[in-house]
Structure formats: C-alpha cells, structure tokens
Design a protein around this motif. Structure first.
Motif, PDB file in Angstrom:
ATOM      1  N   ARG A  25      90.486  73.635  72.883  1.00  0.00           N
ATOM      2  CA  ARG A  25      88.814  72.968  73.841  1.00  0.00           C
ATOM      3  C   ARG A  25      87.889  73.956  73.365  1.00  0.00           C
ATOM      4  O   ARG A  25      86.759  73.638  73.245  1.00  0.00           O
ATOM      5  N   SER A  26      88.020  75.344  73.222  1.00  0.00           N
ATOM      6  CA  SER A  26      87.399  76.324  73.161  1.00  0.00           C
ATOM      7  C   SER A  26      86.471  75.734  71.237  1.00  0.00           C
ATOM      8  O   SER A  26      85.034  76.320  71.064  1.00  0.00           O
ATOM      9  N   ARG A  29      84.378  72.826  71.687  1.00  0.00           N
ATOM     10  CA  ARG A  29      83.439  73.207  72.285  1.00  0.00           C
ATOM     11  C   ARG A  29      82.097  74.032  71.192  1.00  0.00           C
ATOM     12  O   ARG A  29      81.183  73.415  71.841  1.00  0.00           O
ATOM     13  N   TYR A  32      80.797  71.586  69.587  1.00  0.00           N
ATOM     14  CA  TYR A  32      79.673  70.945  70.146  1.00  0.00           C
ATOM     15  C   TYR A  32      78.098  71.259  70.565  1.00  0.00           C
ATOM     16  O   TYR A  32      77.539  70.496  70.071  1.00  0.00           O
ATOM     17  N   VAL A  33      78.562  72.337  70.544  1.00  0.00           N
ATOM     18  CA  VAL A  33      77.233  73.324  71.310  1.00  0.00           C
ATOM     19  C   VAL A  33      76.087  73.359  69.916  1.00  0.00           C
ATOM     20  O   VAL A  33      75.360  73.363  70.009  1.00  0.00           O
ATOM     21  N   CYS A 102      81.661  67.034  63.531  1.00  0.00           N
ATOM     22  CA  CYS A 102      82.826  67.063  64.803  1.00  0.00           C
ATOM     23  C   CYS A 102      82.533  65.328  64.836  1.00  0.00           C
ATOM     24  O   CYS A 102      81.138  65.008  64.216  1.00  0.00           O
ATOM     25  N   GLU A 110      83.273  65.993  75.218  1.00  0.00           N
ATOM     26  CA  GLU A 110      82.622  66.818  75.468  1.00  0.00           C
ATOM     27  C   GLU A 110      81.427  66.382  76.734  1.00  0.00           C
ATOM     28  O   GLU A 110      81.615  67.928  77.446  1.00  0.00           O
ATOM     29  N   ARG A 111      80.945  66.010  75.899  1.00  0.00           N
ATOM     30  CA  ARG A 111      79.213  65.335  77.394  1.00  0.00           C
ATOM     31  C   ARG A 111      80.159  64.833  78.603  1.00  0.00           C
ATOM     32  O   ARG A 111      79.258  65.622  79.672  1.00  0.00           O
ATOM     33  N   GLU A 114      81.203  67.675  79.677  1.00  0.00           N
ATOM     34  CA  GLU A 114      80.079  69.175  80.469  1.00  0.00           C
ATOM     35  C   GLU A 114      79.332  67.931  81.569  1.00  0.00           C
ATOM     36  O   GLU A 114      79.350  69.509  82.838  1.00  0.00           O
ATOM     37  N   HIS A 117      82.040  69.077  85.087  1.00  0.00           N
ATOM     38  CA  HIS A 117      81.372  70.400  85.037  1.00  0.00           C
ATOM     39  C   HIS A 117      80.643  70.424  85.663  1.00  0.00           C
ATOM     40  O   HIS A 117      80.954  71.381  86.909  1.00  0.00           O
TER      41      HIS A 117
END
Length: 491
Positions: A25-26, A29, A32-33, A102, A110-111, A114, A117
């Motif tokens: 996940r890290s 992530r 994605y960023v 990706c 990932e969206r 997010e 969260h």
C-alpha cells in the motif's frame, strides 16, 4: 462478455489485504500521488528513496523492493517497462532496468481508499435543494433539444440530467442515513445539541421547500417526453458513444441503448413510483419531515431535562434565611404549611352544599352519609334487572330527519349542475355546505393521477382547470379564493 468479467476475481485489489499489505500500500500510494502530479513513470531508485524516509522502512532493502514490485506486477497493479535509453553496459541491459507505470484499476482503487479515509465511520451526503433546480434546467434542455441535438451535445445533455439525478439520490440517502446513525442520535441527546437545533431544522426545512417547488415542474417535464422520443434519443447517444475511437473491444449498441433506457426508467420511477409502491420522492419528503419532528422531540426532551434538574440552591438559601428570621415555632409551622403543604392531611369527600350562601358555615348543612364498600376482590354490588326500552320511534324519527337533510343537500348540489358540469366561477353566493363539498371533491381529484373521483352518491367526476386566473367563491361566513376549477360528471 461483460457478465463473465463480473464473475472473475479482481486480482488488482489483492494488495489491500495481503500479508505484506503495509509495504504494497505504501508503494502504490506513492504511485498514486505521483500520478496525480502527472508523473506517470517511476524508477525503483525513486521509490526506494521515498520509502526510506519513513521510519517503518528503516530495515527495508532494495532486494525486498524488487520482490514487491515483481509481486505487484503479477497482480497487474503496475506495468513494468524496460528502460533501454539509460543503459551504458551489457551488464546493465542484462539486469533489465525497469521503470513502472500504475494501471487504471489501481488508480481507481486508491481514489476509493482515499475517499473512504475522508468519509470515516459516518455517512456523508447533504440535502441541497439547488440540485433539483439544476436537474430541472438540464431536463428542460434535454426535452427541448432531444430532437435537434446530435452526437456529443445530446450525449452531454443526457449525462448532465443523470449525473444531477444521481447526486440527488446519493447525497440525500447518505445524509438521511447520517442523521439516523447511532452516533448522531447520541449527540442529539447531548445538551450541546440545542445550539445546533435551529440550524439543523432550518437546513432541512429549506430543502423540503426547494424539493416541493421543483419536483412538480420536474414531473411535468418528464411527462412531456414519451418513451418513443427517449428511445430515439438513446439510439443517437449510443451511436455517438460507438463513434469514439477505442483500441479495446467496443460495447454492443443494443446494450448501450438498454442502459440509457434503464436509467430513464429509474429516473421516472423515483419521481412517479411504481404500481403498488409510492415514489422515492414522497419517501424522501416523509423522511425529512420526520427528521424535523425527531430533532424537535430531542430538543424538547433536553429542555425538560434541564428544567427538572435545574439547581434550586438559591431558592433553598432564600427559604432558609426566611425561616431563620422567625422567632416563634408556630409561625415556622404556618410558613412550612404554606410552602410545603400540611403534613399528614386527610382528604374527605362530601356532597356539594345545598345552600348557595357564601357566608354559611359547615355546621348549618345536613350531614353526608358515605357508604364504605368492602376492600376485598370478591365483593360485587347487587344489581337489579332493568327493562329493555324500545327506541324504535326515536330511531325512525332521527333517520327520517337525516334522510330529509341529505335530500335537501343533494337538491342544492343538483341545482348547481349546468350541462353536466359545475363551473365554480359562475356560482353566486353559496351556503357553507356547498363550499365544504366542493373542497372535498377538489381534494379527492387532486389525489388521483387522473384527477377523477367518486361523489358520496357514486357519481364519477373529473376536475378541470379552465384558466390560470384566480376566482372567488362567496359564502355568508367569508370568501374563498381558488383556481379557476370546474367539475365534469362522467357518470
């Protein structure tokens, strides 16, 4: 083909629950960023430098990174592309330096994560009345231009309509669920909720007014579009979507048309309902109205609770000082009787006094005899059988008077009928019974989709609006202003 895809497992989501999910996940992530910053290709050294900034990856090695990237490639989360432009030796080429991109599935996952969260453990949503106005404007444009627009413009017009409709449904359902959640109800029972009570109620009240104002116009526009007209528009929309160049397999034209028709059906069902079921619009209106009642009830209970537990400290201090100033015990007893009532008092029942003399004393009245009944469960009073009195004559008289009254009322109504119609604007001054009857008919007809109803005598009537002007029905006890209505007798 589409149905088969829905049955297959989504391997791209495996990294969320795998054994080393914190590492996967890290990494994703970070992908994605960087993707959101329009940096689509990443090199292993950039990923490794980013991970080493985190204390959790203090013991993380480049070999572990290569193994994780290999696993993510197998799950189709990233796509490896061999880097040839930066190779300087044959050994570098053999080591196959890669850069990674990706996949679209991972970006959307990932969206979603997010958004989850941000959402937290409570529902979001809102009650925005302006969405109904936007839906009405988009629907009017689609209805007016459905036969004229082609291609992209028609497709955009329909997407605007359905996107606003979907926002209304999702936001309203989420917000109602939020207000009904256990956490919110607990907060409503807190005294701090009183500060927000008026804001909550006013917010929901504005939504109800906007909903009622716009929903009637939306239903009118929906009725203007026939199923045949929408089918033609759906065919044009499908043709436009098929004209967009795509390298993958194209969707079936029939499926695209059917999807648009299903969306149109869900839109109509939400506003008009289905046979045997009320519309979701009515359900939403009931839910919001009930929410206002619930907020009011909570606020009322909090107010009552505050009143019951209000501190009497100052009151008791004042009374204590009052008693302290008294020097006679008899005066203290009298004050106590006034403030707290007589202790050990007996309540005695007596018949009302026979004399009306306000200056008379109790000794001048005759004594009252009270019969004390035994306080046992087996005691029953003796009863005497009474004769059955015939009330036939009184019943017949009352029935005749009732039928005579109904006949007179029916004669008044029959006198208003002109050519199988009752035009309210042409009626002169009428008795209150006529006004009440006409209002009852109007209510029954307005509740029917066909604006028809039955009178008490079984006659079928239809409510017709003759013009947009307002008329006045005069009665001895006042004047009633109403639309220019008329009744037509069908049977």
């Amino acid at each position: 083909m589409i149905y088969e895809q829905r049955l297959k497992p989504i391997t791209e989501a495996a990294y969320l629950t795998a054994e080393n999910a914190w590492r996967y996940r890290s990494i994703l992530r970070f992908f994605y960023v960087q993707h959101e910053k329009l940096r689509h290709y990443l090199y292993p050294e950039d990923i490794y430098a980013h991970l080493k900034q985190d204390p959790y990856f203090a013991d993380y090695t480049e070999e572990q990174l290569q193994a994780d990237l290999k696993q993510l490639s197998d799950w189709k989360n990233i796509i490896p592309r061999q880097e040839t432009g930066r190779v300087t030796t044959i050994e570098d080429f053999k080591r196959k330096k890669f850069r990674y991109q990706c996949t679209p599935y991972t970006i959307e996952i990932e969206r979603m994560v997010e958004k989850l969260h941000e959402l937290g453990q409570s529902f979001g949503g809102s009650l925005e009345a302006t969405l109904f106005d936007r839906l009405l404007a988009a629907l009017r444009r689609f209805a007016e231009e459905a036969g004229k627009l082609e291609g992209a413009e028609l497709n955009q017009a329909w997407e605007d309509v359905y996107s606003y409709f979907r926002k209304i449904v999702e936001n309203a359902s989420d917000y109602i669920a939020y207000l009904k959640s256990e956490k919110v109800e607990e907060r409503m029972m807190n005294e701090a909720f009183l500060a927000y009570k008026d804001a909550f109620a006013e917010y929901i009240r504005r939504f109800i007014l906007g909903l009622q104002h716009a929903s009637y116009n939306i239903e009118t526009v929906l009725k203007q579009i026939s199923p045949e007209q929408f089918t033609l528009a759906a065919e044009k929309i499908a043709d436009y979507q098929l004209s967009i160049p795509r390298l993958d397999e194209k969707a079936d034209r029939r499926q695209l048309i059917e999807r648009s028709r299903e969306q149109w059906t869900s839109l109509n069902d939400w506003f008009f309902g289905t046979p045997g079921h009320d519309s979701e619009l009515l359900s939403l209106e009931r839910e919001t109205t009930e929410t206002i009642r619930r907020i009011t009830r909570f606020a009322q209970r909090l107010g009552e609770r505050q009143h019951t537990v209000r501190s009497r400290y100052r009151d008791y201090l004042y009374l204590a000082a009052w008693f302290d100033r008294l020097e006679d015990i008899r005066a203290a007893h009298e004050l106590s009787a006034v403030l707290f009532g007589t202790s050990g008092i007996r309540h005695i029942y007596a018949e009302p006094a026979e004399s009306e003399d306000m200056y008379g004393v109790i000794w001048d009245n005759p004594p009252t005899t009270v019969t004390v009944k035994p306080s046992v469960s087996t005691y029953r009073e003796k009863t005497k059988p009474g004769a059955v009195v015939s009330r036939t004559a009184e019943k017949e008289t009352a029935r005749a008077e009732y039928l005579k009254e109904k006949a007179q009322e029916q004669a008044l109504i029959d006198g208003l009928i002109d050519g199988n119609r009752i035009v309210i604007a042409t009626l002169g001054e009428q008795v209150p019974f006529i006004r009440k009857t006409l209002l009852n008919w109007i209510g029954k007809c307005m509740a029917s989709p066909t604006h028809t109803a039955k009178t008490d005598t079984g006659r079928q009537i239809r409510l017709v609006k003759l013009s947009d002007r307002q008329i006045t029905l005069a009665c001895p006890d006042g004047k009633l202003t109403l639309p220019d209505f008329a009744f037509e007798f069908l049977i």
